[in-house]
Design a protein around this motif. Structure first.
Motif, PDB file in Angstrom:
ATOM      1  N   TYR A  19      59.656-110.636 -13.739  1.00 14.75           N
ATOM      2  CA  TYR A  19      58.973-111.326 -14.828  1.00 14.75           C
ATOM      3  C   TYR A  19      57.749-110.517 -15.250  1.00 14.75           C
ATOM      4  N   PHE A  20      58.039-109.308 -15.741  1.00 16.43           N
ATOM      5  CA  PHE A  20      57.018-108.391 -16.230  1.00 16.43           C
ATOM      6  C   PHE A  20      57.480-107.867 -17.581  1.00 16.43           C
ATOM      7  N   THR A  21      56.541-107.640 -18.484  1.00 12.66           N
ATOM      8  CA  THR A  21      56.941-107.164 -19.804  1.00 12.66           C
ATOM      9  C   THR A  21      57.356-105.696 -19.800  1.00 12.66           C
ATOM     10  N   ALA A  22      56.884-104.930 -18.809  1.00 15.59           N
ATOM     11  CA  ALA A  22      57.189-103.494 -18.794  1.00 15.59           C
ATOM     12  C   ALA A  22      57.115-102.975 -17.371  1.00 15.59           C
ATOM     13  N   PRO A  23      57.673-101.808 -17.105  1.00 15.85           N
ATOM     14  CA  PRO A  23      57.560-101.206 -15.774  1.00 15.85           C
ATOM     15  C   PRO A  23      56.105-100.935 -15.422  1.00 15.85           C
ATOM     16  N   GLY A  24      55.834-100.915 -14.129  1.00 17.15           N
ATOM     17  CA  GLY A  24      54.486-100.636 -13.658  1.00 17.15           C
ATOM     18  C   GLY A  24      54.410-100.834 -12.155  1.00 17.15           C
ATOM     19  N   ARG A  25      53.218-100.752 -11.625  1.00 20.86           N
ATOM     20  CA  ARG A  25      53.022-100.831 -10.177  1.00 20.86           C
ATOM     21  C   ARG A  25      53.517-102.152  -9.607  1.00 20.86           C
ATOM     22  N   PHE A  26      53.171-103.260 -10.249  1.00 19.56           N
ATOM     23  CA  PHE A  26      53.569-104.559  -9.730  1.00 19.56           C
ATOM     24  C   PHE A  26      55.091-104.735  -9.788  1.00 19.56           C
ATOM     25  N   ALA A  27      55.687-104.325 -10.894  1.00 19.96           N
ATOM     26  CA  ALA A  27      57.143-104.467 -11.030  1.00 19.96           C
ATOM     27  C   ALA A  27      57.868-103.625  -9.980  1.00 19.96           C
ATOM     28  N   SER A  28      57.379-102.423  -9.730  1.00 18.31           N
ATOM     29  CA  SER A  28      58.015-101.552  -8.734  1.00 18.31           C
ATOM     30  C   SER A  28      57.876-102.134  -7.332  1.00 18.31           C
ATOM     31  N   ALA A  29      56.698-102.692  -7.009  1.00 22.83           N
ATOM     32  CA  ALA A  29      56.495-103.283  -5.687  1.00 22.83           C
ATOM     33  C   ALA A  29      57.392-104.497  -5.495  1.00 22.83           C
ATOM     34  N   ALA A  30      57.565-105.302  -6.538  1.00 23.04           N
ATOM     35  CA  ALA A  30      58.436-106.475  -6.439  1.00 23.04           C
ATOM     36  C   ALA A  30      59.882-106.065  -6.207  1.00 23.04           C
ATOM     37  N   ALA A  31      60.343-105.062  -6.934  1.00 19.55           N
ATOM     38  CA  ALA A  31      61.718-104.610  -6.777  1.00 19.55           C
ATOM     39  C   ALA A  31      61.972-104.042  -5.395  1.00 19.55           C
ATOM     40  N   ALA A  32      60.938-103.427  -4.807  1.00 19.15           N
ATOM     41  CA  ALA A  32      61.098-102.833  -3.476  1.00 19.15           C
ATOM     42  C   ALA A  32      61.360-103.890  -2.413  1.00 19.15           C
ATOM     43  N   GLY A  33      61.014-105.139  -2.693  1.00 20.16           N
ATOM     44  CA  GLY A  33      61.236-106.206  -1.727  1.00 20.16           C
ATOM     45  C   GLY A  33      62.553-106.921  -1.884  1.00 20.16           C
ATOM     46  N   ALA A  34      63.443-106.390  -2.704  1.00 21.86           N
ATOM     47  CA  ALA A  34      64.714-107.065  -2.969  1.00 21.86           C
ATOM     48  C   ALA A  34      65.711-106.831  -1.843  1.00 21.86           C
ATOM     49  N   PRO A  35      66.244-107.893  -1.234  1.00 26.80           N
ATOM     50  CA  PRO A  35      67.274-107.707  -0.211  1.00 26.80           C
ATOM     51  C   PRO A  35      68.665-107.513  -0.802  1.00 26.80           C
ATOM     52  N   TRP A  36      68.803-107.810  -2.092  1.00 28.27           N
ATOM     53  CA  TRP A  36      70.111-107.666  -2.749  1.00 28.27           C
ATOM     54  C   TRP A  36      69.915-106.899  -4.049  1.00 28.27           C
ATOM     55  N   ILE A  37      69.818-107.555  -5.183  1.00 28.94           N
ATOM     56  CA  ILE A  37      69.644-106.859  -6.458  1.00 28.94           C
ATOM     57  C   ILE A  37      68.250-107.152  -7.009  1.00 28.94           C
ATOM     58  N   ALA A  38      67.749-106.201  -7.798  1.00 30.09           N
ATOM     59  CA  ALA A  38      66.470-106.371  -8.485  1.00 30.09           C
ATOM     60  C   ALA A  38      66.669-106.063  -9.957  1.00 30.09           C
ATOM     61  N   ALA A  39      66.361-107.028 -10.811  1.00 27.19           N
ATOM     62  CA  ALA A  39      66.514-106.841 -12.249  1.00 27.19           C
ATOM     63  C   ALA A  39      65.378-105.986 -12.793  1.00 27.19           C
ATOM     64  N   ALA A  40      65.641-105.338 -13.911  1.00 26.18           N
ATOM     65  CA  ALA A  40      64.609-104.568 -14.608  1.00 26.18           C
ATOM     66  C   ALA A  40      63.629-105.520 -15.286  1.00 26.18           C
ATOM     67  N   PRO A  41      62.419-105.044 -15.602  1.00 28.02           N
ATOM     68  CA  PRO A  41      61.489-105.869 -16.382  1.00 28.02           C
ATOM     69  C   PRO A  41      62.082-106.264 -17.727  1.00 28.02           C
ATOM     70  N   LEU A  42      61.452-107.221 -18.378  1.00 26.14           N
ATOM     71  CA  LEU A  42      61.955-107.742 -19.652  1.00 26.14           C
ATOM     72  C   LEU A  42      62.060-106.641 -20.701  1.00 26.14           C
ATOM     73  N   GLY A  43      61.048-105.809 -20.808  1.00 27.43           N
ATOM     74  CA  GLY A  43      61.088-104.634 -21.658  1.00 27.43           C
ATOM     75  C   GLY A  43      61.418-104.934 -23.108  1.00 27.43           C
TER      76      GLY A  43
END
Length: 269
Positions: free
Chosen positions: A209-233
């Protein structure tokens, strides 16, 4: 997309529409170069949807042009500011109004933040599908989603995120959707993942739930045990939402928070 028609002002020549206010998209700004690229792509989609509309960009921090510079460049022109932000946090309530108050010339209205709104849920669902979410996951007891957001100390911002999580859960057929945050609020993404796993969910996805890629979005995706969606972009639904917020603010309407309290999504065919 529904278009709002505006009457000509008194004394305006018949058949000649007045110039529409500029749409100023207000982005947060990021040190990640992908963020500026993504916002630029999003605004290109907006221009495609509304040819001839003056669409500009201003940042709260970190990237040029900064919002005061964009407002100064407008001169005496009118503008509608549309925050590329997902809830009613400090930037929406304080930083943007302060920039407008300090602007020397243009008459500006400020739209509500992008979220919560069903079009954002459409974009979140689309990004999850791109990442590997399958219709068979709909209503599955094994599946769950963590809605990863930036976080804010403002309780209204947290309420907006919870509302989006509820709407996304309905869109996914009752799959649990737990909001989590990269900063300033609890739970963290990793804590939310652990809690869902403890409840027996084995397929836990991260909705970004981020409008664009960035530090927070990357850190959130790194915690995914299965799939991680891309930011809204630059998802098409987000571009449509920008214009919806612009049109509503131009017409003098308030954000539809109360309406969203009762929004329900029909089951997909």
């Amino acid at each position: 997309m529904h278009r709002i028609r505006y009457p000509s002002p008194p004394g305006h020549a018949s058949g000649t529409a007045p110039a529409a206010p500029a749409l100023v998209a207000v982005a947060h700004g990021s040190r990640d170069p992908r963020a500026l690229h993504t916002v630029t792509e999003l605004l290109a989609r907006v221009r495609e949807l509304r040819p001839g509309l003056d669409v500009r960009l201003g940042h709260i921090e970190l990237n040029a042009p900064l919002l005061p510079e964009t407002l100064h460049a407008l001169g005496s022109g009118d503008a509608v500011l549309v925050p590329l932000l997902l809830g009613r946090g400090h930037h929406v309530k304080h930083d943007i109004p302060a920039a407008v108050a300090a602007a020397p010339a243009p008459r500006a209205r400020t739209a509500g933040p992008l979220g919560p709104h069903p079009l954002l849920v459409e974009a979140l669902h689309g990004r999850l599908t791109e990442a590997g979410w399958h219709p068979s996951d709909r209503g599955s007891r094994d599946s769950a989603v963590v809605l990863a957001a930036a976080g804010s100390r403002d309780p209204e911002s947290a309420a907006d995120t919870r509302r989006t999580a509820r709407l996304l859960g309905e869109r996914l057929g009752g799959v649990p959707v737990v909001p989590a945050y990269a900063s300033a609020a609890a739970p963290t993404v990793r804590a939310a993942v652990r809690a869902l796993a403890a409840r027996g969910h084995r397929r836990i996805a991260i909705a970004s739930y981020f409008t664009a890629p960035g530090r927070f979005a990357s850190a959130a995706a790194a915690g995914a045990p299965w799939i991680a969606a891309a930011p809204l972009g630059a998802h098409p639904a987000v571009a449509r939402l920008l214009l919806h917020r612009y049109d509503r603010a131009r017409a003098g309407g308030a954000p539809e928070y109360e309406t969203l309290m009762n929004t329900r999504f029909p089951a997909p065919a």
